[in-house]
Design a protein around this motif. Structure first.
Motif, PDB file in Angstrom:
ATOM      1  N   PRO A  32       0.849  -1.190   0.000  1.00 53.89           N
ATOM      2  CA  PRO A  32       0.000   0.000   0.000  1.00 53.89           C
ATOM      3  C   PRO A  32       0.893   1.251   0.000  1.00 53.89           C
ATOM      4  O   PRO A  32       1.997   1.210   0.544  1.00 53.89           O
ATOM      5  CB  PRO A  32      -0.781  -0.127   1.306  1.00 53.89           C
ATOM      6  CG  PRO A  32      -0.758  -1.602   1.619  1.00 53.89           C
ATOM      7  CD  PRO A  32       0.572  -2.085   1.111  1.00 53.89           C
ATOM      8  N   PRO A  33       0.466   2.345  -0.646  1.00 56.67           N
ATOM      9  CA  PRO A  33      -0.883   2.639  -1.114  1.00 56.67           C
ATOM     10  C   PRO A  33      -1.226   2.116  -2.507  1.00 56.67           C
ATOM     11  O   PRO A  33      -2.212   2.578  -3.098  1.00 56.67           O
ATOM     12  CB  PRO A  33      -0.905   4.165  -1.116  1.00 56.67           C
ATOM     13  CG  PRO A  33       0.501   4.544  -1.450  1.00 56.67           C
ATOM     14  CD  PRO A  33       1.363   3.507  -0.785  1.00 56.67           C
ATOM     15  N   ALA A  34      -0.457   1.188  -3.059  1.00 54.70           N
ATOM     16  CA  ALA A  34      -0.820   0.605  -4.353  1.00 54.70           C
ATOM     17  C   ALA A  34      -2.227   0.018  -4.271  1.00 54.70           C
ATOM     18  O   ALA A  34      -2.578  -0.644  -3.297  1.00 54.70           O
ATOM     19  CB  ALA A  34       0.178  -0.482  -4.747  1.00 54.70           C
ATOM     20  N   ARG A  35      -3.029   0.251  -5.311  1.00 53.76           N
ATOM     21  CA  ARG A  35      -4.403  -0.260  -5.342  1.00 53.76           C
ATOM     22  C   ARG A  35      -4.370  -1.678  -5.885  1.00 53.76           C
ATOM     23  O   ARG A  35      -4.744  -1.952  -7.018  1.00 53.76           O
ATOM     24  CB  ARG A  35      -5.278   0.670  -6.186  1.00 53.76           C
ATOM     25  CG  ARG A  35      -5.368   2.061  -5.603  1.00 53.76           C
ATOM     26  CD  ARG A  35      -6.245   2.992  -6.413  1.00 53.76           C
ATOM     27  NE  ARG A  35      -6.377   4.284  -5.769  1.00 53.76           N
ATOM     28  CZ  ARG A  35      -7.156   5.267  -6.196  1.00 53.76           C
ATOM     29  NH1 ARG A  35      -7.879   5.088  -7.298  1.00 53.76           N
ATOM     30  NH2 ARG A  35      -7.222   6.408  -5.539  1.00 53.76           N
ATOM     31  N   ASP A  77      -1.991  -5.366  -0.261  1.00 55.08           N
ATOM     32  CA  ASP A  77      -2.630  -5.480   1.055  1.00 55.08           C
ATOM     33  C   ASP A  77      -2.251  -6.803   1.718  1.00 55.08           C
ATOM     34  O   ASP A  77      -2.010  -6.860   2.935  1.00 55.08           O
ATOM     35  CB  ASP A  77      -4.145  -5.396   0.909  1.00 55.08           C
ATOM     36  CG  ASP A  77      -4.613  -4.046   0.367  1.00 55.08           C
ATOM     37  OD1 ASP A  77      -3.893  -3.047   0.576  1.00 55.08           O
ATOM     38  OD2 ASP A  77      -5.674  -4.000  -0.279  1.00 55.08           O
ATOM     39  N   ASP A 105       7.517   1.280  -5.425  1.00 49.36           N
ATOM     40  CA  ASP A 105       6.792   2.512  -5.129  1.00 49.36           C
ATOM     41  C   ASP A 105       7.485   3.265  -4.006  1.00 49.36           C
ATOM     42  O   ASP A 105       7.559   2.780  -2.869  1.00 49.36           O
ATOM     43  CB  ASP A 105       5.351   2.165  -4.741  1.00 49.36           C
ATOM     44  CG  ASP A 105       4.487   3.394  -4.499  1.00 49.36           C
ATOM     45  OD1 ASP A 105       5.006   4.519  -4.593  1.00 49.36           O
ATOM     46  OD2 ASP A 105       3.285   3.216  -4.221  1.00 49.36           O
ATOM     47  N   LEU A 160       6.457   5.663  -2.373  1.00 46.19           N
ATOM     48  CA  LEU A 160       5.504   6.043  -1.330  1.00 46.19           C
ATOM     49  C   LEU A 160       5.154   4.883  -0.407  1.00 46.19           C
ATOM     50  O   LEU A 160       4.424   5.063   0.561  1.00 46.19           O
ATOM     51  CB  LEU A 160       4.207   6.569  -1.968  1.00 46.19           C
ATOM     52  CG  LEU A 160       4.284   7.905  -2.692  1.00 46.19           C
ATOM     53  CD1 LEU A 160       2.958   8.194  -3.389  1.00 46.19           C
ATOM     54  CD2 LEU A 160       4.647   9.026  -1.733  1.00 46.19           C
ATOM     55  N   ALA A 161       5.626   3.692  -0.711  1.00 47.66           N
ATOM     56  CA  ALA A 161       5.225   2.508   0.053  1.00 47.66           C
ATOM     57  C   ALA A 161       5.635   2.627   1.511  1.00 47.66           C
ATOM     58  O   ALA A 161       6.686   3.166   1.847  1.00 47.66           O
ATOM     59  CB  ALA A 161       5.862   1.264  -0.565  1.00 47.66           C
ATOM     60  N   ASP A 201       1.824  -4.362 -11.781  1.00 48.99           N
ATOM     61  CA  ASP A 201       2.463  -3.969 -10.528  1.00 48.99           C
ATOM     62  C   ASP A 201       3.555  -4.942 -10.092  1.00 48.99           C
ATOM     63  O   ASP A 201       4.345  -4.627  -9.202  1.00 48.99           O
ATOM     64  CB  ASP A 201       1.421  -3.887  -9.405  1.00 48.99           C
ATOM     65  CG  ASP A 201       0.493  -2.698  -9.551  1.00 48.99           C
ATOM     66  OD1 ASP A 201       0.753  -1.850 -10.420  1.00 48.99           O
ATOM     67  OD2 ASP A 201      -0.501  -2.626  -8.799  1.00 48.99           O
ATOM     68  N   HIS A 216     -12.009   2.841  -5.711  1.00 44.84           N
ATOM     69  CA  HIS A 216     -11.079   2.337  -4.699  1.00 44.84           C
ATOM     70  C   HIS A 216     -11.376   2.952  -3.343  1.00 44.84           C
ATOM     71  O   HIS A 216     -11.634   4.148  -3.216  1.00 44.84           O
ATOM     72  CB  HIS A 216      -9.645   2.654  -5.108  1.00 44.84           C
ATOM     73  CG  HIS A 216      -8.627   2.169  -4.114  1.00 44.84           C
ATOM     74  ND1 HIS A 216      -8.267   0.851  -4.007  1.00 44.84           N
ATOM     75  CD2 HIS A 216      -7.907   2.842  -3.174  1.00 44.84           C
ATOM     76  CE1 HIS A 216      -7.360   0.714  -3.053  1.00 44.84           C
ATOM     77  NE2 HIS A 216      -7.132   1.905  -2.532  1.00 44.84           N
ATOM     78  N   ASP A 238     -10.193   3.199   0.970  1.00 45.39           N
ATOM     79  CA  ASP A 238      -9.120   2.928   1.921  1.00 45.39           C
ATOM     80  C   ASP A 238      -9.491   1.699   2.744  1.00 45.39           C
ATOM     81  O   ASP A 238     -10.636   1.211   2.713  1.00 45.39           O
ATOM     82  CB  ASP A 238      -8.841   4.144   2.798  1.00 45.39           C
ATOM     83  CG  ASP A 238     -10.035   4.553   3.668  1.00 45.39           C
ATOM     84  OD1 ASP A 238     -10.724   3.681   4.226  1.00 45.39           O
ATOM     85  OD2 ASP A 238     -10.283   5.772   3.775  1.00 45.39           O
ATOM     86  N   ALA A 239      -8.521   1.179   3.497  1.00 43.06           N
ATOM     87  CA  ALA A 239      -8.708  -0.108   4.171  1.00 43.06           C
ATOM     88  C   ALA A 239      -9.888  -0.089   5.133  1.00 43.06           C
ATOM     89  O   ALA A 239     -10.686  -1.035   5.187  1.00 43.06           O
ATOM     90  CB  ALA A 239      -7.423  -0.496   4.895  1.00 43.06           C
TER      91      ALA A 239
END
Length: 470
Positions: free
Chosen positions: A15-18, A23, A44, A46-47, A79, A265, A267-268
């Protein structure tokens, strides 16, 4: 105490990969934390992985210790291109979430020659006919994704392979043979960490009245998830509210636009609320290659009545834990099952409770993580096949960073080799580089061409091509 644990490199989207596998990997990290000091290689920037360092995959080769532990997570979408490339150079255990992998290869720019080789390896008889459009005209047909898997390279380069169902294990065995799949283990999809939201609280947050019968489908909906069947089933059941918690490809979104609310999409926390709020969670799959489902694991954990296609991995679930729907007449069978649940709400509650008991017994995260640990440890010394089309690895030579010592170890050799220059302190390398001729020209014979160079904590590693015997 953590310093006493062995290290593990996890190679996966996060995450934040969709991405459902992102997850999955984040949840699995929680389960593995009691067993390993984890580092994650992720493309990523941002991971985020609480409790684990995240590194660029380009640097991952520096991390595993000698005999180190590596765990790859591979799915059938772009991905995971960096994971496939990492596996080629860092063998380890691989979780194969989808045996197909043709879409992964096509969407990440793998060469036509590589793809054709994979088709021939999987099904040589069929490849001559059904691979002709790709071979001769560069055209990939939808049928190729059903007929072929490109898992051969993953099987060959992995010390062990984890799948989530006996169906997936048998499918690989039938395609690739007993010998090539002896190292394939079945570990069920784990439940997400933590307790699911309470149903009443989740419905209140989403604004769902207590008396509404809510059907939820979840995750990214491609064609195989058959939202068109759900739309057809609900045509005669207008009293059921339908929310699709996730995105959908354009074809599926158009098929349900006038019947379902498609959230996009989530969020969790919001995603978990939608599943926990449902009266029924519908998880269909046709065709299936043995994929598992993160939303289904959440639904079982939340005690939601789950309706699934009676095929592949879903067919292995206990008959009292879910409602299995036949593939023939899928929409009609779904409509009949939903009408029965509307008439007898207690049945949905009983099935949901049985599903939760099964999930807690078989899919709890600590149990799944312990099984991963067992597979990782048992497979550490298992050899893997060399890279496709590659020769045996070049010999590794060692020498002091002195011209005479290097000339001695290279004497009589030609072709590729790796040379390690042992230096106790990197400052000594800096001093050597100040020589008038420069570092490498001052140390190497003229016939040695440097193809790659890597600085390591206690030396310098050179990939050389020697023009002729010295």
């Amino acid at each position: 105490m953590d310093a006493l644990l062995p290290s593990l490199l996890l190679v996966s989207p996060l995450p934040p990969a969709r991405n459902g596998i992102a997850d999955y990997a984040a949840a699995l990290l929680d389960g593995l934390a009691p067993h390993y000091r984890c580092t994650v290689a992720c493309e990523d920037w941002l991971a985020a992985a609480p409790g684990a360092a995240v590194v660029d995959p380009a640097l991952a080769h520096r991390l595993p210790e000698a005999g180190g532990r590596v765990l790859h997570q591979i799915g059938n979408n772009p991905d995971h291109g960096f994971v496939l490339r990492a596996l080629r150079h860092l063998p380890g255990v691989t979780t194969l979430h989808d045996p197909g992998l043709l879409h992964l290869h096509e969407s990440t720019g793998e060469s036509r020659a590589t793809i054709l080789a994979g088709l021939r390896h999987a099904a040589p008889g069929m490849a001559a006919t059904f691979g002709a459009q790709l071979r001769d005209h560069g055209l990939s047909t939808r049928s190729n994704h059903l007929l072929f898997d490109l898992a051969g390279e993953v099987l060959a380069r992995s010390r062990a392979v984890v799948v989530h169902s006996r169906f997936a294990q048998r499918r690989l065995r039938l395609t690739h043979g007993e010998a090539a799949t002896a190292h394939v283990a079945v570990i069920p999809h784990p439940l997400p960490p933590g307790e699911p939201p309470a149903r009443g609280a989740a419905r209140a947050r989403l604004g769902i009245p207590p008396g509404d019968f809510l059907l939820v489908t979840a995750g990214f909906a491609a064609r195989a998830k058959r939202l068109d069947w759900v739309a057809a089933a609900l045509a005669a059941l207008p009293g059921i509210r339908w929310i699709h918690a996730g995105g959908a490809d354009p074809e599926q979104a158009a098929a349900v636009a006038d019947r379902a609310r498609v959230t996009g999409h989530l969020d969790a926390a919001n995603f978990a609320d939608h599943i926990a709020a449902a009266d029924v969670l519908v998880t269909l799959r046709f065709p299936s290659q043995g994929e598992s489902s993160g939303p289904l694991a959440r639904g079982l954990a939340a005690g939601v009545c789950c309706l699934v296609s009676d095929t592949a991995a879903y067919a292995e679930l206990p008959r009292d834990a879910v409602i299995h729907l036949p593939l023939a007449g899928g929409a009609r069978a779904l409509a009949a099952a939903l009408a029965g649940l509307l008439a007898d709400p207690g049945r949905a509650a009983a099935i949901g409770a049985a599903g939760r008991r099964h999930a807690l017994a078989e899919m709890a995260l600590p149990s799944v993580a312990a099984r991963y640990r067992d597979v990782i440890e048992a497979s550490r010394d298992r050899p893997v096949a060399p890279l496709a089309g590659s020769a045996a690895p070049p010999p590794l030579l060692r020498a002091r960073p002195e011209r005479a010592a290097i000339a001695q170890v290279l004497a009589g050799r030609q072709g590729a080799c790796r040379l390690r220059l042992d230096v106790s302190e990197l400052a000594a390398l800096a001093d050597l580089s100040l020589a008038p001729t420069g570092l490498l020209p001052g140390l190497l014979p003229p016939r040695a061409a440097v193809r790659a160079l890597r600085v390591e904590p206690d030396g310098l590693l050179l990939d050389l091509d020697l023009a002729g015997p010295g």
